[in-house]
Write a protein that holds these residues in place. Structure first.
Motif, PDB file in Angstrom:
ATOM      1  N   ILE A 123     -28.124   5.708  -5.208  1.00  0.00           N
ATOM      2  CA  ILE A 123     -27.327   4.698  -5.918  1.00  0.00           C
ATOM      3  C   ILE A 123     -25.896   4.683  -5.389  1.00  0.00           C
ATOM      4  CG2 ILE A 123     -26.286   4.098  -8.145  1.00  0.00           C
ATOM      5  CD1 ILE A 123     -28.870   5.069  -9.474  1.00  0.00           C
ATOM      6  N   LYS A 124     -25.300   5.856  -5.235  1.00  0.00           N
ATOM      7  CA  LYS A 124     -23.928   5.940  -4.734  1.00  0.00           C
ATOM      8  C   LYS A 124     -23.816   5.329  -3.335  1.00  0.00           C
ATOM      9  CE  LYS A 124     -22.485  10.086  -7.275  1.00  0.00           C
ATOM     10  NZ  LYS A 124     -22.069  11.501  -7.139  1.00  0.00           N
ATOM     11  N   LYS A 125     -24.855   5.528  -2.533  1.00  0.00           N
ATOM     12  CA  LYS A 125     -24.849   5.008  -1.172  1.00  0.00           C
ATOM     13  C   LYS A 125     -24.935   3.480  -1.156  1.00  0.00           C
ATOM     14  CE  LYS A 125     -27.596   5.257   3.112  1.00  0.00           C
ATOM     15  NZ  LYS A 125     -28.818   5.868   3.724  1.00  0.00           N
ATOM     16  N   LYS A 126     -25.707   2.906  -2.087  1.00  0.00           N
ATOM     17  CA  LYS A 126     -25.982   1.472  -2.064  1.00  0.00           C
ATOM     18  C   LYS A 126     -25.057   0.638  -2.953  1.00  0.00           C
ATOM     19  CE  LYS A 126     -30.903   1.941  -0.952  1.00  0.00           C
ATOM     20  NZ  LYS A 126     -32.291   1.791  -1.434  1.00  0.00           N
ATOM     21  N   LEU A 127     -24.479   1.243  -3.984  1.00  0.00           N
ATOM     22  CA  LEU A 127     -23.709   0.473  -4.965  1.00  0.00           C
ATOM     23  C   LEU A 127     -22.261   0.313  -4.519  1.00  0.00           C
ATOM     24  CD1 LEU A 127     -23.789  -0.985  -7.679  1.00  0.00           C
ATOM     25  CD2 LEU A 127     -23.143   1.178  -8.775  1.00  0.00           C
ATOM     26  N   ASP A 128     -21.979  -0.784  -3.848  1.00  0.00           N
ATOM     27  CA  ASP A 128     -20.597  -1.067  -3.463  1.00  0.00           C
ATOM     28  C   ASP A 128     -19.862  -1.711  -4.638  1.00  0.00           C
ATOM     29  OD1 ASP A 128     -20.684  -4.157  -3.138  1.00  0.00           O
ATOM     30  OD2 ASP A 128     -22.423  -3.449  -2.013  1.00  0.00           O
ATOM     31  N   ILE A 129     -18.559  -1.834  -4.513  1.00  0.00           N
ATOM     32  CA  ILE A 129     -17.735  -2.302  -5.623  1.00  0.00           C
ATOM     33  C   ILE A 129     -18.027  -3.759  -5.976  1.00  0.00           C
ATOM     34  CG2 ILE A 129     -15.747  -3.090  -4.263  1.00  0.00           C
ATOM     35  CD1 ILE A 129     -15.503  -0.935  -7.434  1.00  0.00           C
ATOM     36  N   VAL A 152      -4.843   6.671  -8.075  1.00  0.00           N
ATOM     37  CA  VAL A 152      -4.422   5.810  -6.961  1.00  0.00           C
ATOM     38  C   VAL A 152      -4.905   6.394  -5.636  1.00  0.00           C
ATOM     39  CG1 VAL A 152      -2.452   4.884  -5.677  1.00  0.00           C
ATOM     40  CG2 VAL A 152      -2.439   4.855  -8.188  1.00  0.00           C
ATOM     41  N   ARG A 153      -4.748   7.717  -5.461  1.00  0.00           N
ATOM     42  CA  ARG A 153      -5.198   8.356  -4.215  1.00  0.00           C
ATOM     43  C   ARG A 153      -6.714   8.246  -4.060  1.00  0.00           C
ATOM     44  NH1 ARG A 153      -1.498  12.359  -5.945  1.00  0.00           N
ATOM     45  NH2 ARG A 153      -3.228  13.675  -6.653  1.00  0.00           N
ATOM     46  N   ASP A 154      -7.431   8.494  -5.150  1.00  0.00           N
ATOM     47  CA  ASP A 154      -8.891   8.403  -5.102  1.00  0.00           C
ATOM     48  C   ASP A 154      -9.335   6.976  -4.788  1.00  0.00           C
ATOM     49  OD1 ASP A 154      -9.024  11.067  -5.718  1.00  0.00           O
ATOM     50  OD2 ASP A 154      -9.487  10.767  -7.841  1.00  0.00           O
ATOM     51  N   TYR A 155      -8.673   6.017  -5.390  1.00  0.00           N
ATOM     52  CA  TYR A 155      -9.007   4.617  -5.154  1.00  0.00           C
ATOM     53  C   TYR A 155      -8.765   4.235  -3.691  1.00  0.00           C
ATOM     54  CZ  TYR A 155      -8.291  -0.403  -4.881  1.00  0.00           C
ATOM     55  OH  TYR A 155      -8.335  -1.722  -4.478  1.00  0.00           O
ATOM     56  N   ASN A 156      -7.644   4.673  -3.141  1.00  0.00           N
ATOM     57  CA  ASN A 156      -7.313   4.348  -1.745  1.00  0.00           C
ATOM     58  C   ASN A 156      -8.345   4.935  -0.773  1.00  0.00           C
ATOM     59  OD1 ASN A 156      -5.041   2.790  -2.260  1.00  0.00           O
ATOM     60  ND2 ASN A 156      -3.678   4.571  -2.313  1.00  0.00           N
ATOM     61  N   ARG A 157      -8.825   6.156  -1.077  1.00  0.00           N
ATOM     62  CA  ARG A 157      -9.867   6.759  -0.230  1.00  0.00           C
ATOM     63  C   ARG A 157     -11.180   5.985  -0.372  1.00  0.00           C
ATOM     64  NH1 ARG A 157      -7.524  11.882  -1.676  1.00  0.00           N
ATOM     65  NH2 ARG A 157      -8.904  11.966  -3.481  1.00  0.00           N
ATOM     66  N   PHE A 158     -11.487   5.625  -1.598  1.00  0.00           N
ATOM     67  CA  PHE A 158     -12.748   4.930  -1.874  1.00  0.00           C
ATOM     68  C   PHE A 158     -12.782   3.559  -1.213  1.00  0.00           C
ATOM     69  CE2 PHE A 158     -14.920   1.763  -4.567  1.00  0.00           C
ATOM     70  CZ  PHE A 158     -16.213   2.246  -4.523  1.00  0.00           C
ATOM     71  N   ILE A 159     -11.708   2.808  -1.328  1.00  0.00           N
ATOM     72  CA  ILE A 159     -11.702   1.431  -0.850  1.00  0.00           C
ATOM     73  C   ILE A 159     -11.857   1.359   0.666  1.00  0.00           C
ATOM     74  CG2 ILE A 159      -9.271   0.932  -0.371  1.00  0.00           C
ATOM     75  CD1 ILE A 159     -11.644  -1.102  -2.653  1.00  0.00           C
ATOM     76  N   LYS A 160     -11.495   2.427   1.370  1.00  0.00           N
ATOM     77  CA  LYS A 160     -11.657   2.463   2.829  1.00  0.00           C
ATOM     78  C   LYS A 160     -13.131   2.541   3.228  1.00  0.00           C
ATOM     79  CE  LYS A 160      -7.167   4.596   3.816  1.00  0.00           C
ATOM     80  NZ  LYS A 160      -6.486   5.833   4.277  1.00  0.00           N
ATOM     81  N   TYR A 168     -16.073   1.837 -12.348  1.00  0.00           N
ATOM     82  CA  TYR A 168     -17.118   2.229 -11.392  1.00  0.00           C
ATOM     83  C   TYR A 168     -17.390   3.734 -11.484  1.00  0.00           C
ATOM     84  CZ  TYR A 168     -19.297   3.090  -6.807  1.00  0.00           C
ATOM     85  OH  TYR A 168     -20.142   3.489  -5.795  1.00  0.00           O
ATOM     86  N   GLU A 169     -16.321   4.536 -11.484  1.00  0.00           N
ATOM     87  CA  GLU A 169     -16.468   5.991 -11.542  1.00  0.00           C
ATOM     88  C   GLU A 169     -17.074   6.442 -12.870  1.00  0.00           C
ATOM     89  OE1 GLU A 169     -15.871   8.525  -9.279  1.00  0.00           O
ATOM     90  OE2 GLU A 169     -15.876   6.849  -7.883  1.00  0.00           O
ATOM     91  N   ARG A 170     -16.677   5.806 -13.965  1.00  0.00           N
ATOM     92  CA  ARG A 170     -17.242   6.144 -15.275  1.00  0.00           C
ATOM     93  C   ARG A 170     -18.728   5.802 -15.329  1.00  0.00           C
ATOM     94  NH1 ARG A 170     -14.624   3.878 -20.401  1.00  0.00           N
ATOM     95  NH2 ARG A 170     -16.081   5.340 -21.347  1.00  0.00           N
ATOM     96  N   PHE A 171     -19.106   4.691 -14.727  1.00  0.00           N
ATOM     97  CA  PHE A 171     -20.515   4.293 -14.717  1.00  0.00           C
ATOM     98  C   PHE A 171     -21.351   5.290 -13.921  1.00  0.00           C
ATOM     99  CE2 PHE A 171     -24.061   1.889 -12.755  1.00  0.00           C
ATOM    100  CZ  PHE A 171     -24.754   1.578 -13.912  1.00  0.00           C
TER     101      PHE A 171
END
Length: 294
Positions: A119-125, A155-163, A184-187
């Motif tokens: 799921i983590k691999k396939k579920l993009d934002i 903010v740091r986690d989001y910046n890493r994730f969005i890349k 997304y992270e809570r889900f």
């Protein structure tokens, strides 16, 4: 000081010869019954949950949905070679996780860990935002505005994730994007963590499974003598496209996967809706109701 009346006499011991009679439930089953129970083709008629890997009976109504002429009594004792039976499959017992384990089995994953990883691999934002027309994203968002300056780690986690995302969302509003990422992270935590405070329910998973695996999940619930049908999320159901379906039976707090089974052959877990017109008729009622009592 004088002793209280309750302490004046010791409680008399019951005679040694007096033995309480054994209850009928304590009697040992007959060798024939025990042998049948140990047979992997034996169909269990007990309430959920049944032991892992075993098969259990379903309400008669469910048999009639798929074959009006079928005699349900053929699927209450033993799996046979000629009559395909709709049965429950025993999975890992967990009141809070059984819907996840049921989906693992139906989708062919060996473990919950493997399922969540996929799921983590396939579920993009972008896909996450679209789940159930945005309802899932809203449900897991923070109720208050997320101010970036107050949440440097987020903010740091989001910046890493969005890349890692192939498609980017450009709203020009970092606060809103942080809340979407927070949701997304809570889900992901909700479906991953055993101790999440909110119970895992199928309404949060219908759209996810449909978007990622192109399978529509059908949930039946056994309630006393009735069977209820839970309509899938609107955007995970299009009866005109002949969707692939997988089914689960809920009883109490437990969800157990359903499959059609013949002796000595693998069970059939995935079905094409057009092959089952009576089920299609039930599904056509869904836009006007969330729960249908049969």
């Amino acid at each position: 000081s004088p002793k209280s009346p309750s302490a004046a006499k010791a409680t008399p011991k019951s005679p040694k010869s007096a033995k309480s009679p054994k209850s009928p439930s304590a009697a040992k089953p007959s060798p024939q019954l025990q042998n049948a129970y140990n047979d992997e083709n034996y169909i269990m008629n007990q309430n959920a949950p049944i032991p892992v890997g075993r098969f259990g009976s379903v309400p008669e109504y469910l048999h009639k949905v798929f074959n009006k002429e079928f005699k349900a009594e053929l699927c209450t004792k033993s799996i046979n070679k000629t009559n395909k039976c709709l049965l429950r499959r025993g999975i890992r017992n967990s009141k809070h996780e059984s819907i996840i384990y049921a989906l693992c089995y139906l989708l062919g994953f060996k473990s919950k860990k493997e399922f969540i990883k996929d799921i983590k691999k396939k579920l993009d934002i972008i896909t996450f935002i679209s789940l159930d027309d945005g309802y899932i994203c809203k449900q897991f968002m923070s109720m208050s505005e997320i101010i970036p300056e107050d949440h440097p780690k987020l903010v740091r986690d989001y910046n890493r994730f969005i890349k890692t995302q192939q498609e980017q969302i450009t709203t020009g509003n970092l606060s809103r994007m942080l809340n979407i990422y927070y949701s997304y992270e809570r889900f992901i935590e909700y479906i991953s963590t055993n101790s999440y405070p909110m119970e895992k329910m199928p309404q949060y998973l219908y759209s996810l499974v449909n978007k990622l695996y192109d399978i529509t999940i059908i949930v039946w619930e056994k309630k006393d003598k009735d069977v209820q049908f839970y309509c899938p999320a609107n955007n995970s159901l299009n009866v005109d496209l002949d969707p692939v379906i997988a089914m689960v039976l809920k009883e109490g707090k437990y969800f157990e996967p359903l499959e059609f089974k013949l002796r000595s052959t693998p069970g059939v877990k995935l079905l094409k809706l057009n092959d089952h017109p009576d089920l299609k008729t039930i599904l056509l009622k869904c836009p006007s109701a969330d729960i249908i009592t049969t």
